[in-house]
Design a protein around this motif. Structure first.
Motif, PDB file in Angstrom:
ATOM      1  N   UNK A  24       0.400  -1.596  -0.483  1.00  0.00           N
ATOM      2  CA  UNK A  24       0.244   0.350   0.124  1.00  0.00           C
ATOM      3  C   UNK A  24       0.714   1.529  -0.069  1.00  0.00           C
ATOM      4  N   UNK A  25       2.060   1.564   0.807  1.00  0.00           N
ATOM      5  CA  UNK A  25       2.450   2.986   0.937  1.00  0.00           C
ATOM      6  C   UNK A  25       3.386   2.148  -0.422  1.00  0.00           C
ATOM      7  N   UNK A  26       3.905   1.389  -0.742  1.00  0.00           N
ATOM      8  CA  UNK A  26       4.610   1.666  -2.579  1.00  0.00           C
ATOM      9  C   UNK A  26       3.454   2.385  -3.180  1.00  0.00           C
ATOM     10  N   UNK A  27       2.278   1.874  -3.544  1.00  0.00           N
ATOM     11  CA  UNK A  27       1.445   2.949  -4.838  1.00  0.00           C
ATOM     12  C   UNK A  27       1.012   4.125  -3.821  1.00  0.00           C
ATOM     13  N   UNK A  28       1.034   4.190  -3.231  1.00  0.00           N
ATOM     14  CA  UNK A  28       0.592   5.963  -2.284  1.00  0.00           C
ATOM     15  C   UNK A  28       2.126   6.065  -3.143  1.00  0.00           C
TER      16      UNK A  28
END
Length: 165
Positions: A24-28
């Protein structure tokens, strides 16, 4: 044994949660970087009109290609800024951006300016001089006021561009 099994299950669950949060952090992060690029990728160009946004959208589309671009507009409308924006976002951005104002060069010197000359090629040619085409090799050459070039030289430039690509 049950206690060890429960601890292992809890550890695996925690690991899955960490992995999900990491994804999720990577996508954000990607989304935020794209947003920053969109909002500040044209830092030299000021404005937010629909017409300017359309031009900048075209810049984003053409920059990654290896196409020749013709920019038209009245004097002072920012054609060089747009050319620089295309260059900065192109695969050629690490190479030179060479700008030539064709209207500012006397027609007797234009060929020498664009194509260079060898020492002794004419009176006053005391050393070899690279032309603007050669200086911009694998980079970007912006010919401002190209309509001011003599017709004979325009044809020579077109032949040169085609053989050089």
């Amino acid at each position: 044994m049950t206690e060890q099994h429960e601890a292992r299950a809890a550890l695996e669950t925690a690991f899955e949660q960490i992995k999900a949060l990491k994804d999720q952090l990577y996508n954000e992060n990607i989304a935020l970087r794209e947003e920053i690029d969109r909002s500040s990728m044209f830092e030299e160009i000021v404005g937010a009109s629909p017409a300017l946004r359309a031009v900048l959208s075209r810049v984003s589309k053409v920059a990654p290609t290896d196409s020749t671009v013709l920019l038209t507009g009245e004097t002072g409308t920012g054609k060089e800024l747009i050319a620089r924006a295309i260059h900065k976002r192109s695969q050629r951005s690490s190479r030179a951006f060479v700008s030539v104002s064709c209207a500012a060069i006397p027609s007797s010197l234009i060929a020498s300016e664009l194509f260079g000359h060898e020492k002794g090629a004419f009176t006053g040619a005391t050393q070899r001089r690279l032309g603007r085409f050669e200086l911009a090799e694998e980079g970007t050459l912006f010919l401002d006021e190209v309509g001011e070039l003599p017709r004979k030289l325009k044809l020579r430039c077109c032949v040169f561009c085609r053989s050089g690509s």
